[in-house]
Each structure stands twice: as structure tokens, then as C-alpha cells.
Design a protein around this motif. Structure first.
Motif, PDB file in Angstrom:
ATOM      1  N   LEU A 239       8.609 -53.033  -2.557  1.00  0.00           N
ATOM      2  CA  LEU A 239       9.259 -54.142  -1.890  1.00  0.00           C
ATOM      3  C   LEU A 239      10.765 -53.905  -1.749  1.00  0.00           C
ATOM      4  N   MET A 240      11.307 -53.078  -2.614  1.00  0.00           N
ATOM      5  CA  MET A 240      12.744 -52.795  -2.592  1.00  0.00           C
ATOM      6  C   MET A 240      13.067 -51.315  -2.472  1.00  0.00           C
ATOM      7  N   PHE A 241      12.180 -50.441  -2.992  1.00  0.00           N
ATOM      8  CA  PHE A 241      12.488 -49.020  -3.093  1.00  0.00           C
ATOM      9  C   PHE A 241      11.420 -48.166  -2.402  1.00  0.00           C
ATOM     10  N   SER A 242      11.857 -47.027  -1.863  1.00  0.00           N
ATOM     11  CA  SER A 242      10.939 -46.064  -1.233  1.00  0.00           C
ATOM     12  C   SER A 242      10.616 -44.971  -2.243  1.00  0.00           C
ATOM     13  N   ARG A 243       9.316 -44.777  -2.519  1.00  0.00           N
ATOM     14  CA  ARG A 243       8.907 -43.841  -3.571  1.00  0.00           C
ATOM     15  C   ARG A 243       7.611 -43.119  -3.199  1.00  0.00           C
ATOM     16  N   PHE A 244       7.555 -41.838  -3.557  1.00  0.00           N
ATOM     17  CA  PHE A 244       6.343 -41.031  -3.393  1.00  0.00           C
ATOM     18  C   PHE A 244       6.001 -40.405  -4.739  1.00  0.00           C
ATOM     19  N   ASP A 245       4.714 -40.232  -4.979  1.00  0.00           N
ATOM     20  CA  ASP A 245       4.253 -39.617  -6.220  1.00  0.00           C
ATOM     21  C   ASP A 245       4.519 -38.114  -6.153  1.00  0.00           C
ATOM     22  N   ALA A 334      -1.276 -46.291   2.561  1.00  0.00           N
ATOM     23  CA  ALA A 334      -2.549 -46.908   2.205  1.00  0.00           C
ATOM     24  C   ALA A 334      -2.380 -48.392   1.896  1.00  0.00           C
ATOM     25  N   CYS A 335      -3.346 -49.183   2.340  1.00  0.00           N
ATOM     26  CA  CYS A 335      -3.314 -50.626   2.117  1.00  0.00           C
ATOM     27  C   CYS A 335      -3.808 -50.970   0.709  1.00  0.00           C
ATOM     28  N   ASP A 336      -3.179 -51.961   0.129  1.00  0.00           N
ATOM     29  CA  ASP A 336      -3.638 -52.542  -1.137  1.00  0.00           C
ATOM     30  C   ASP A 336      -3.775 -51.514  -2.252  1.00  0.00           C
ATOM     31  N   VAL A 337      -2.831 -50.595  -2.317  1.00  0.00           N
ATOM     32  CA  VAL A 337      -2.740 -49.659  -3.434  1.00  0.00           C
ATOM     33  C   VAL A 337      -1.435 -49.981  -4.151  1.00  0.00           C
ATOM     34  N   TYR A 338      -1.514 -50.327  -5.424  1.00  0.00           N
ATOM     35  CA  TYR A 338      -0.348 -50.847  -6.134  1.00  0.00           C
ATOM     36  C   TYR A 338       0.002 -49.984  -7.347  1.00  0.00           C
ATOM     37  N   ASP A 339       0.144 -48.697  -7.106  1.00  0.00           N
ATOM     38  CA  ASP A 339       0.560 -47.792  -8.183  1.00  0.00           C
ATOM     39  C   ASP A 339       2.049 -47.476  -8.116  1.00  0.00           C
ATOM     40  N   GLY A 340       2.755 -48.150  -7.211  1.00  0.00           N
ATOM     41  CA  GLY A 340       4.195 -47.962  -7.116  1.00  0.00           C
ATOM     42  C   GLY A 340       4.634 -46.868  -6.170  1.00  0.00           C
ATOM     43  N   TYR A 341       3.697 -46.273  -5.393  1.00  0.00           N
ATOM     44  CA  TYR A 341       4.033 -45.177  -4.489  1.00  0.00           C
ATOM     45  C   TYR A 341       3.449 -45.431  -3.100  1.00  0.00           C
ATOM     46  N   MET A 342       4.076 -44.821  -2.108  1.00  0.00           N
ATOM     47  CA  MET A 342       3.541 -44.845  -0.744  1.00  0.00           C
ATOM     48  C   MET A 342       2.554 -43.691  -0.592  1.00  0.00           C
ATOM     49  N   HIS A 343       1.450 -43.968   0.108  1.00  0.00           N
ATOM     50  CA  HIS A 343       0.393 -42.969   0.282  1.00  0.00           C
ATOM     51  C   HIS A 343       0.052 -42.843   1.769  1.00  0.00           C
TER      52      HIS A 343
END
Length: 387
Positions: A239-245, A334-343
Motif C-alpha cells: 500500500l505504501m512501498f514497492s517490493r519484490f521477493d 497476482a491478485c489476493d496474495v499478501y506476502d508483502g511482495y509483488m508477483h
């Protein structure tokens, strides 16, 4: 008078026929090619005598008649023309092929061939007002490791923090020009650390972004802190930060494309309101050893409203900004994935990334900055029309 001199000149010296022929031959070399080539009577007589001697096998070695020299010159001229045709025809064919397809030349010296042509596209000027429509279609091209923004409107956008252009500060109410400048700079720091800092993009903690927020916004800071350490549906750092695993993806190259604008206006007495609206484009690829070298892009638009209060009128921490609004729209994740990363979604079959729930929202153009994204969160996770 006869053209043939006597065997002895007036001084009594004798000139042989061979010497006379050499004199005629040497003299002919000094005459321009455009001069008449008609030999003198003496030359014709000497030439005739030499032909007769040649017929008897008595011509001195190394001698050539005038006719022989002329034939040799003509053969040499014909040989040069044949050589030019032999070399010239392939050259002409090659030049014609290059004219039709300049990319045939190695290195693309004219800057027109292949997907690399996009690299030379002129950058857009800074955005100074809200666009009235989505950007036009870009040239059809597949992103690659060498050209990760090929086929994207973001190709002409600024690189990273260069796209966050802050306006010139002016005095606002009781706030001085320096205080307004401070509000703008703090907003810029938050945007850069939250969306462009390499450590943040790899999942690190965005300490600079957190440090510029008013400490009295304890509820917000606690929520952000939890989202970074224990992300879930109610505490989502995206919601505030852009992050990738980093165990799954890596950025392609070191450039994130950025476009947007920052404005400010007077709020309540002793308050300046800063409005920021930016879109960030991230090219990524998988890190697995045997994964295909497919490059995809995730597009994130963020709208942020912050305030800076006059410390002489409000109980605040001087120089800190208060976050009033933070909306976001993430394209290709990915929709509705809440691990803190964009997929992001990959086209190749080999895709270990979380797929999440099916998209239920409308199809949107993630590059369309003319839309207001306020309230779009109720529409659900949608589909992007392009990346």
C-alpha cells in the motif's frame, strides 16, 4: 620537302632509325591524350620498317610499334571498366539492401534497426499538468534483458529519481519559502525511498521513508511497521512501498522508469498541502537457474497527499510531514496474495510465482495517468491492457 631527313644533319651527325623511333615514342608520351594521334611521315616510315623487320624476326626485344601501344592502352581501359562492373554491381546491390533494411549493418550505425532503436527515443519533457488521455500505443516490441522497456510508453520516461521533479517553492501563508521547500524535499525522500531505493525493492526496510513521517502519526507508523515484518491482508506493505521477493525475482538493469508531478497549495492556516502523483515501471525476471530469460514489467501508480504544519501554530515535530492520503494501483501482479511482495505474471509455462485469485475487476490501461484512482480499490483486482 621530304619528311625524311637525310642520314646526316647539317652538323654531320648521324641519327639511326632506332634512335628516331625512340624520339617519336618519347615525344608521343608528352602529348595530351586529347591531341591528334596521326603519326608523322617519318614515324610512319619507321613503323613500316619495324613491321617488316618483325616479319623477318629481326625486331629488337622490348620494342613495340605505335599500333601495339594503342592496342595495349585499349585493353587496359577495357580491363578497368570490367573490374568496375564486377565490383560495382555487388556494391550497388548491397547498398540497396541496406537502404531497405538498415538493421542489416552490424551495430545499427544509423540508429534505426531492431529493438535497440527504442533506446534512442527522445525523452519526454517533465509532466506539468494532468494528462488528458492515456499515452498512445508504443511500437510493438518484446522486452529483453538488453532493452527492458521495449514496447512500453515508459521508454521515453525519466530514469528513477530524475522523474521526480519538485516545483519551485514559494511562501504559503505563515510558512516561509524554506519551510515549503522542506515539505517538498521530505515528500521527495519518501517517494524515492519507498519506490526506487534498491534495498527497498529487494524487500528491505525503507528507513528513510519512515523517518520523514510525523512521529505523532503513531497508528500509521505501527501499521506500516507490522506490514513490513508480518505482512497479511490487513497489513500490506504494498500500500505504501514497492517490493519484490529477491528469492524469486530481480530487477533487469538498474533503471526504474518514472513519470508524474508534484504540486502544493495552502491548506488550513499554517499548513501547506503537497500532492504527488507518480507512476513507476519495474522490469523484472526470474532468478531460478534454469528459468527462461523472459522479461516482464509491473506498473505501480501512487497518489500521495501530505501536509507540513507550522510548528508555531501546531504541536508537531518540525520538518516532519503528515501523511493524509496514500492510494495505489498496481498493474501486473497476482491478485489476493499478501506476502508483502509483488508477483507479476509471466507468459512462459514455467512460472513458480504465486498466481493468486482470478482477476474480477475491469480491464485498465496502467499507463493512463489521466484517470483519478481514488475509490478504485472497491472495484477489485482487475486486468491490465498492456505492460
Amino acid at each position: 620537302m621530304s619528311d625524311r631527313p637525310s642520314d646526316e644533319d647539317s652538323s654531320g651527325s648521324s641519327i639511326s632509325d632506332a634512335e628516331w623511333a625512340k624520339f617519336v615514342q618519347d615525344s608521343a608520351r608528352e602529348i595530351p591524350a586529347s591531341a591528334p594521334k596521326e603519326p608523322s611521315a617519318r614515324a610512319r616510315m619507321v613503323a613500316e620498317r619495324l613491321r617488316q623487320e618483325e616479319a623477318r624476326g629481326a625486331t629488337p626485344q622490348g620494342w613495340r610499334t605505335v599500333a601495339d601501344l594503342q592496342r595495349t592502352h585499349e585493353r587496359a581501359s577495357r580491363g578497368k571498366r570490367r573490374l568496375w562492373v564486377f565490383l560495382g554491381l555487388p556494391v550497388v546491390i548491397a547498398l540497396a539492401a541496406v537502404a531497405m533494411r538498415p538493421s542489416l549493418l552490424p551495430g545499427d550505425p544509423f540508429g534505426t534497426g531492431g529493438p535497440g532503436a527504442a533506446v534512442s527515443a527522445s525523452p519526454l519533457p517533465a509532466e506539468t499538468a494532468a494528462p488528458t488521455a492515456a499515452p498512445g500505443a508504443a511500437d510493438a516490441a518484446t522486452p529483453t534483458i538488453e532493452h527492458p522497456f521495449a514496447g512500453s510508453p515508459a521508454l521515453r520516461w525519466a530514469d528513477g529519481a530524475a522523474g521526480i521533479v519538485l516545483p519551485k517553492a514559494t511562501r504559503v501563508g505563515s510558512l516561509s519559502k524554506a519551510q515549503v521547500e522542506q515539505a517538498l524535499q521530505q515528500t521527495g525522500k519518501l517517494l524515492i525511498d519507498a519506490n526506487l531505493d534498491p534495498a527497498t525493492l529487494r524487500g528491505g526496510r525503507p528507513e528513510t521513508a519512515l523517518s520523514v513521517i510525523e512521529p505523532r502519526q503513531k497508528e500509521l507508523l505501527d501499521r506500516l511497521d507490522t506490514s513490513l515484518s508480518k505482512p497479511d491482508e490487513k497489513h500490506d506493505p504494498l500500500l505504501m512501498f514497492s517490493r519484490f521477493d529477491p528469492a524469486e525475482l530481480r530487477l533487469v538493469g538498474d533503471v526504474v522508469k518514472t513519470r508524474g508531478r508534484t504540486t502544493f497549495e495552502a491548506g488550513e492556516s499554517g499548513v501547506v498541502v503537497v500532492h504527488a502523483d507518480y507512476t513507476f515501471v519495474y522490469p523484472v525476471m526470474r532468478v531460478e537457474k534454469d528459468a527462461p530469460t523472459e522479461v516482464v514489467r509491473t506498473i505501480v501508480r501512487r497518489v500521495l497527499d501530505v501536509e507540513l504544519h507550522d510548528p508555531d501554530k501546531y504541536v508537531v515535530s518540525p520538518g516532519k510531514i503528515t501523511v493524509k492520503r496514500f492510494d495505489q494501483e498496481i498493474g501486473n501482479s497476482a491478485c489476493d496474495v499478501y506476502d508483502g511482495y509483488m508477483h507479476p505474471r509471466f507468459e512462459t509455462a514455467h512460472s513458480p510465482t504465486p498466481t493468486g485469485a482470478p482477476a474480477t475487476g475491469p480491464t485498465k490501461d496502467p499507463y493512463d495517468r489521466s484517470r483519478d484512482i481514488a475509490g478504485d480499490t472497491d472495484e477489485g483486482c482487475g486486468v491490465v491492457s498492456r505492460t
